[in-house]
Design a protein around this motif. Structure first.
Motif, PDB file in Angstrom:
ATOM      1  N   ALA A   1       0.845  -1.196   0.000  1.00 19.28           N
ATOM      2  CA  ALA A   1       0.000   0.000   0.000  1.00 19.28           C
ATOM      3  C   ALA A   1       0.878   1.242   0.000  1.00 19.28           C
ATOM      4  N   ALA A   2       0.434   2.253  -0.701  1.00 17.16           N
ATOM      5  CA  ALA A   2       1.180   3.505  -0.763  1.00 17.16           C
ATOM      6  C   ALA A   2       1.139   4.201   0.592  1.00 17.16           C
ATOM      7  N   THR A   3       2.213   4.894   0.901  1.00 20.37           N
ATOM      8  CA  THR A   3       2.306   5.704   2.104  1.00 20.37           C
ATOM      9  C   THR A   3       2.038   7.153   1.713  1.00 20.37           C
ATOM     10  N   ILE A   4       1.240   7.839   2.496  1.00 15.87           N
ATOM     11  CA  ILE A   4       0.941   9.241   2.224  1.00 15.87           C
ATOM     12  C   ILE A   4       1.658  10.084   3.265  1.00 15.87           C
TER      13      ILE A   4
ATOM     14  N   ALA B   1       1.747  20.368  -0.073  1.00 15.96           N
ATOM     15  CA  ALA B   1       1.479  19.169  -0.860  1.00 15.96           C
ATOM     16  C   ALA B   1       1.688  17.919  -0.028  1.00 15.96           C
ATOM     17  N   LEU B   2       0.934  16.912  -0.381  1.00 15.86           N
ATOM     18  CA  LEU B   2       1.130  15.558   0.129  1.00 15.86           C
ATOM     19  C   LEU B   2       1.510  14.703  -1.057  1.00 15.86           C
ATOM     20  N   VAL B   3       2.288  13.660  -0.807  1.00 10.96           N
ATOM     21  CA  VAL B   3       2.618  12.716  -1.862  1.00 10.96           C
ATOM     22  C   VAL B   3       2.239  11.312  -1.408  1.00 10.96           C
ATOM     23  N   ALA B   4       1.917  10.484  -2.388  1.00 15.78           N
ATOM     24  CA  ALA B   4       1.704   9.056  -2.156  1.00 15.78           C
ATOM     25  C   ALA B   4       2.946   8.364  -2.687  1.00 15.78           C
ATOM     26  N   GLU B   5       3.560   7.557  -1.848  1.00 20.28           N
ATOM     27  CA  GLU B   5       4.806   6.889  -2.205  1.00 20.28           C
ATOM     28  C   GLU B   5       4.623   5.386  -2.086  1.00 20.28           C
ATOM     29  N   ASP B   6       5.066   4.676  -3.099  1.00 22.24           N
ATOM     30  CA  ASP B   6       4.987   3.214  -3.092  1.00 22.24           C
ATOM     31  C   ASP B   6       6.336   2.666  -3.522  1.00 22.24           C
ATOM     32  N   ALA B   7       6.922   1.838  -2.692  1.00 23.93           N
ATOM     33  CA  ALA B   7       8.221   1.221  -2.975  1.00 23.93           C
ATOM     34  C   ALA B   7       9.272   2.268  -3.343  1.00 23.93           C
ATOM     35  N   GLY B   8       9.277   3.394  -2.634  1.00 24.55           N
ATOM     36  CA  GLY B   8      10.263   4.438  -2.850  1.00 24.55           C
ATOM     37  C   GLY B   8       9.999   5.328  -4.052  1.00 24.55           C
ATOM     38  N   ARG B   9       8.851   5.175  -4.695  1.00 25.70           N
ATOM     39  CA  ARG B   9       8.515   5.944  -5.899  1.00 25.70           C
ATOM     40  C   ARG B   9       7.275   6.779  -5.639  1.00 25.70           C
TER      41      ARG B   9
ATOM     42  N   GLN C   1      -2.168   2.953  -9.096  1.00 27.50           N
ATOM     43  CA  GLN C   1      -2.285   3.183  -7.652  1.00 27.50           C
ATOM     44  C   GLN C   1      -3.591   3.843  -7.255  1.00 27.50           C
ATOM     45  N   ARG C   2      -4.575   3.834  -8.101  1.00 26.68           N
ATOM     46  CA  ARG C   2      -5.790   4.613  -7.844  1.00 26.68           C
ATOM     47  C   ARG C   2      -6.537   4.235  -6.568  1.00 26.68           C
ATOM     48  N   VAL C   3      -6.283   3.083  -5.992  1.00 22.79           N
ATOM     49  CA  VAL C   3      -6.975   2.724  -4.749  1.00 22.79           C
ATOM     50  C   VAL C   3      -6.587   3.645  -3.606  1.00 22.79           C
ATOM     51  N   CYS C   4      -5.457   4.330  -3.706  1.00 23.87           N
ATOM     52  CA  CYS C   4      -5.031   5.197  -2.596  1.00 23.87           C
ATOM     53  C   CYS C   4      -5.581   6.608  -2.715  1.00 23.87           C
ATOM     54  N   GLU C   5      -6.280   6.955  -3.804  1.00 23.94           N
ATOM     55  CA  GLU C   5      -6.699   8.340  -4.007  1.00 23.94           C
ATOM     56  C   GLU C   5      -7.616   8.859  -2.911  1.00 23.94           C
ATOM     57  N   ARG C   6      -8.511   8.041  -2.403  1.00 27.32           N
ATOM     58  CA  ARG C   6      -9.418   8.483  -1.333  1.00 27.32           C
ATOM     59  C   ARG C   6      -8.627   8.814  -0.082  1.00 27.32           C
ATOM     60  N   ARG C   7      -7.575   8.040   0.203  1.00 26.81           N
ATOM     61  CA  ARG C   7      -6.740   8.316   1.374  1.00 26.81           C
ATOM     62  C   ARG C   7      -6.010   9.641   1.218  1.00 26.81           C
ATOM     63  N   VAL C   8      -5.571   9.963  -0.003  1.00 26.18           N
ATOM     64  CA  VAL C   8      -4.897  11.242  -0.236  1.00 26.18           C
ATOM     65  C   VAL C   8      -5.851  12.387   0.049  1.00 26.18           C
ATOM     66  N   VAL C   9      -7.085  12.278  -0.436  1.00 24.34           N
ATOM     67  CA  VAL C   9      -8.084  13.324  -0.197  1.00 24.34           C
ATOM     68  C   VAL C   9      -8.346  13.469   1.294  1.00 24.34           C
ATOM     69  N   ASP C  10      -8.565  12.356   1.975  1.00 24.67           N
ATOM     70  CA  ASP C  10      -8.849  12.403   3.400  1.00 24.67           C
ATOM     71  C   ASP C  10      -7.699  13.036   4.181  1.00 24.67           C
ATOM     72  N   ASP C  11      -6.457  12.669   3.834  1.00 28.44           N
ATOM     73  CA  ASP C  11      -5.303  13.226   4.526  1.00 28.44           C
ATOM     74  C   ASP C  11      -5.177  14.726   4.260  1.00 28.44           C
ATOM     75  N   ALA C  12      -5.397  15.149   3.022  1.00 25.34           N
ATOM     76  CA  ALA C  12      -5.314  16.582   2.707  1.00 25.34           C
ATOM     77  C   ALA C  12      -6.397  17.352   3.449  1.00 25.34           C
TER      78      ALA C  12
END
Length: 132
Positions: A2-5, A53-61, A92-103
């Protein structure tokens, strides 16, 4: 995995700028894309930052970002949060809701939040949220 935000850092600017260009390509607006990585770095980390800004990172990317800034309503006498862009790569679109919630959760509390969501089809969905 899972991506880290997390909050964006100056080291993320190049990857974020590349994702912004991907978004412009998707929207067929590359002819309007004139932003630079230096301009983004200044807006986020310069002496007088204009946005966060927030970023979503997965496996260092870096696979996604949310860019936002604070505003104020004189009519409501309340602070607000304007989410300028949200882009997450298709894989990685499954993490988009988490990005919105975190922002939205960052320093907003009981402040007003109004977002309008545009979606472009199910298969290649890109979420771009704009405050209404």
């Amino acid at each position: 995995m899972a991506a880290t935000i997390r909050a964006a850092t100056a080291a993320d600017v190049g990857a974020m700028h590349a994702l912004m260009y991907e978004l412009a390509e998707f929207e067929k607006l590359t002819h309007l894309f004139t932003g630079t990585a230096d301009g983004l770095a200044d807006a986020l980390f310069g002496t007088r930052p204009a946005a966060e800004a927030l970023v979503a990172e997965d496996a260092g990317r870096i696979v996604g970002y949310a860019l936002f800034f604070h505003n104020y309503s004189t009519f409501l006498s309340r602070r607000g949060l304007y989410l300028e862009d949200l882009y997450v790569q298709p894989s990685q679109r499954v993490c988009e809701r988490r990005v919105v919630d975190d922002a939205a959760a960052r320093d907003v509390g009981e402040r007003r939040r109004g977002f309008h969501q545009r979606e472009f089809g199910c298969a290649d969905r890109v979420m771009v949220l704009r405050r209404i």
